[in-house]
Design a protein around this motif. Structure first.
Motif, short mmCIF file in Angstrom:
data_model
loop_
_atom_site.label_atom_id
_atom_site.label_comp_id
_atom_site.label_asym_id
_atom_site.label_seq_id
_atom_site.Cartn_x
_atom_site.Cartn_y
_atom_site.Cartn_z
N ASP A 321 1.03 -1.27 0.03
CA ASP A 321 0.00 -0.01 0.16
C ASP A 321 0.70 1.10 -0.18
O ASP A 321 1.79 1.46 0.92
N ALA A 323 -0.05 4.32 -0.06
CA ALA A 323 -0.47 5.50 0.74
C ALA A 323 -0.01 5.13 2.23
O ALA A 323 0.23 6.16 2.90
N ASN A 364 -3.53 1.83 -3.61
CA ASN A 364 -3.19 3.30 -3.62
C ASN A 364 -1.84 3.73 -4.62
O ASN A 364 -1.24 4.52 -4.02
N ASN A 390 -6.20 3.45 -6.03
CA ASN A 390 -6.92 2.74 -4.81
C ASN A 390 -6.74 1.34 -4.69
O ASN A 390 -5.78 0.71 -4.61
N GLN A 439 0.09 9.57 -6.90
CA GLN A 439 -0.35 8.58 -5.91
C GLN A 439 1.03 7.94 -5.51
O GLN A 439 1.18 7.57 -4.26
#
Length: 520
Positions: A321, A323, A364, A390, A439
Motif C-alpha cells: 500500500d 499511501a 493506492n 486505490n 499517488q
C-alpha cells in the motif's frame, strides 16, 4: 436513441463523477451528472430534495439511468455510514425511481448499493466520531464474530468476549443499528429487481476482508440471489468507486446492441495472481473475473479468442500500500518477471491486439518498477486502457470500461477519429499523472515534508501543486503520445482538502488538439 445516460454518482469526487463521463465520451455517448455542489462533501450529505428533482427533470432526456442508491438514500457513500435516518425514510427516498419507471416503463435503470465497510483503523474522517477510539476494536469484533461462526475456533470466541468489555455497549449498539438499517435496505432491493425496477443491481463490497459483518451480509445476499435465480441481474464483488464506470460502459453496450468484448488476462507473476489484494476477500485472478462479469462479459484462456488482452501487473508475494507505506518489500520480488511480461505486451501490440494494463502490484498507486519502463519503451500511449489507483477493484473496473469503449469505437466508429484519439489519450494520460505521478511519487514527498493536519487548505494545496508540477515537468519530457499530442496541465485541486486524492485538468496540444477533462 438519445445517446445519453443520467448518472447519480456516489459522491462529487472526480473519479466517481467525472470518470464515467469521460469513459462514455470515448464511445460517443454523453453522461449527464448533477452539479458538484449538490452532491455533498465528505461527511456532508448531498442535497436529497434537489437530487430527486434532478432525476425527474433529467429522466426524459436520457435512454437510461445509473444510480448510486447510497447517494439517493443517504446523500452519499460516507453519509451512508453515519446517517441517523430511519429505514422507512431511506426507503421513501428511493420511490422516485418507481415513479420514473411508471412514467416510462422502457427506461433502463442500473443501481448500486455498497455493503457498509469496516475500516481497520482509528481514522474517523469517513466514519462515525467514535471510530478514533474504538475503530480497530469494532473491526476485530466483527472479524472474529464471523470467524467463530464459520470456523468454531475458540480463539476467536475468546477475543470476541474480551472485546465486549472494551467497547461500550452504547457504541456497539449504535454501530450495529446502522449496519442493520443499511442491510435492511439492501435486502429489500432484491424485491425491486424481481419486480422489474432494476435491470442490473450491484452490491459492491467496500474495503473488505475474509471475515466480518459485511461478509456475513454478502453471504446472505448471495444465498438469496441463488434462491431467487437472479444471477444475471445481481452482482456481488469487491469494489465501490469504479462501479458507476462499469455500469455506464455496460449500459452503453446494451443500447448499442453489440457484443461485449471478451477478455484474456495475463499476469506478471503466478504467485501474485493467486494472492489476495488488500481490502478484498478473494484472489486477484478471481477479482479480474468478477469485474469482467459485472461488465457483462467473460474471460478466455487464449489470446486469439479475446478482443482485449488484459495485462495484469501483480505483486511478487503480497500487495503493498503506497499511501500507508506498508508491505512495500513484498512487491518487487523474484516471484514475478516484469521484463518477460512487458515483452509480451509489446508482442501483442505489434500483432495489432488491444492491450490494457491493470496495475495491481500496490494499492493506492501504480508500480514504480513498471511505469518508467512503459514510458521509456514507447508502449504506454498504444495501450487501450490503464489504471493503478486505490483498490484492485477500482483499477480493474476502470481499465475494463476504458478498453471496452476503445473496442466499441473500433466496432461502430461513432466518433471522428481525431475526437476519439483525443478523448482516449486524454484519459490515458490523466490516469498516468494521477495513479503514478501523484499517488506513487508526489503524495509521499508531500507527506514527508509537511503535517497536512496543521496546514490550511490553501497552504496544503500550494505544497501539492509545486511538488506535482515539478515532477510532471520531468515526466512529460519523456512521454511520447501518439500523433504528436502533448499534454499541458491546468488546474490542480484537492477534492476533499486532503492529500489522499487529487483533481487536475489537462489540455492535449498538437494537431490543433485542445480537449479538457477532470479526473480523480
Amino acid at each position: 436513441m438519445k445517446r445519453k445516460i443520467a448518472l447519480l454518482p456516489v459522491d462529487a469526487r472526480p473519479v466517481t463523477r467525472e470518470l464515467p463521463v469521460q469513459l462514455a465520451a470515448i464511445g460517443g455517448w454523453e453522461v449527464l451528472v448533477p452539479e458538484r455542489h449538490e452532491l455533498g462533501f465528505l461527511k456532508k450529505p448531498g442535497n436529497l430534495d434537489q437530487l430527486q428533482n434532478w432525476l425527474k427533470e433529467t429522466a426524459h432526456e436520457v435512454d437510461g439511468i445509473v444510480v448510486s442508491l447510497d447517494m439517493l438514500g443517504y446523500g452519499g457513500l460516507v453519509p451512508s455510514r453515519i446517517s441517523e435516518a430511519p429505514v422507512d425514510e431511506v426507503r421513501s427516498r428511493l420511490q422516485v425511481l418507481k415513479e420514473l419507471k411508471a412514467v416510462n416503463p422502457e427506461l433502463e435503470i442500473m443501481g448500486f448499493s455498497a455493503t457498509m465497510r469496516l475500516s481497520n483503523s482509528y481514522v474517523n474522517e469517513e466514519e462515525k466520531e467514535y471510530w478514533n477510539r474504538y475503530g480497530k476494536e469494532i473491526w476485530q469484533f466483527s472479524y472474529h464474530s464471523h470467524r467463530h461462526l464459520k470456523t468454531k475456533d475458540p480463539a476467536s470466541k475468546k477475543l470476541v468476549e474480551e472485546l465486549r468489555t472494551k467497547i461500550p455497549d452504547t457504541i456497539l449498539k449504535d454501530y450495529k443499528k446502522t449496519r442493520e438499517r443499511n442491510f435492511s435496505i439492501n435486502r429489500s432491493l432484491l424485491k425491486e429487481v424481481e419486480g422489474g425496477l432494476f435491470d442490473i443491481l450491484v452490491f459492491p463490497q467496500d474495503d473488505t476482508a475474509e471475515y466480518g459483518f459485511n461478509i456475513q451480509e454478502q453471504e446472505w445476499l448471495s444465498d438469496e440471489v441463488n434462491k431467487r435465480n437472479l444471477h444475471e441481474k445481481v452482482f456481488i464483488y469487491p469494489g465501490a468507486d469504479e462501479v458507476a464506470s462499469t455500469l455506464v460502459a455496460r449500459m452503453v453496450y446494451d443500447f448499442e446492441n453489440v457484443k461485449k468484448p471478451i477478455f484474456h488476462p495475463f499476469f506478471s507473476g503466478q504467485k501474485g495472481e493467486l494472492s489476495y489484494a488488500m481490502y478484498e476477500d478473494r484472489p486477484i485472478s478471481e477479482s479480474v473475473k468478477g469485474q469482467v462479469y459485472a461488465f457483462g462479459s467473460f474471460t478466455v484462456e487464449s489470446s486469439p479468442e479475446a478482443d482485449v488482452l488484459l495485462a495484469v501487473n501483480v505483486p511478487g508475494k503480497k500487495q503493498g500500500d503506497l499511501a500507508l507505506q506498508m508491505d512495500l518489500a513484498e512487491v518487487d520480488t523474484t516471484d514475478r518477471n516484469l521484463g518477460e511480461w512487458l515483452l509480451k505486451i509489446k508482442h501483442y501490440l505489434e500483432k495489432g491486439k488491444d492491450v490494457a494494463v491493470a496495475d495491481l502490484a500496490y494499492a493506492n498507486g501504480a508500480d514504480p518498477a513498471v511505469i518508467p519502463r512503459l514510458i521509456d519503451s514507447g508502449i504506454f500511449s498504444y495501450l487501450s486502457g490503464f489504471a493503478g489507483w486505490n483498490t484492485a477493484g477500482n483499477s480493474l473496473g476502470t481499465v475494463i470500461a476504458h478498453s471496452a469503449m476503445v473496442h466499441l469505437h473500433k466496432l461502430n466508429g461513432s466518433l471522428l477519429e481525431t475526437d476519439f484519439q483525443k478523448r482516449h489519450l486524454e484519459l490515458l494520460t490523466l490516469r498516468l499523472l494521477d495513479d503514478y505521478l501523484y499517488q506513487s511519487v508526489v503524495r509521499q514527498k508531500v507527506r514527508e515534508q509537511v503535517d497536512e493536519s496543521k496546514l490550511g487548505e490553501d497552504e496544503l494545496l500550494e505544497v501539492v501543486r509545486q511538488e506535482f508540477m515539478e515532477a510532471a515537468g520531468e515526466m512529460l519530457k519523456k512521454l511520447q503520445l501518439c500523433n504528436g499530442y502533448a499534454p499541458r496541465i491546468g488546474n490542480i485541486t484537492l477534492p476533499w482538502n486532503r492529500t489522499f486524492e487529487i483533481g487536475l485538468t489537462i489540455e492535449l496540444e498538437g494537431n490543433q488538439a485542445k480537449f479538457k477533462e477532470v479526473v480523480h
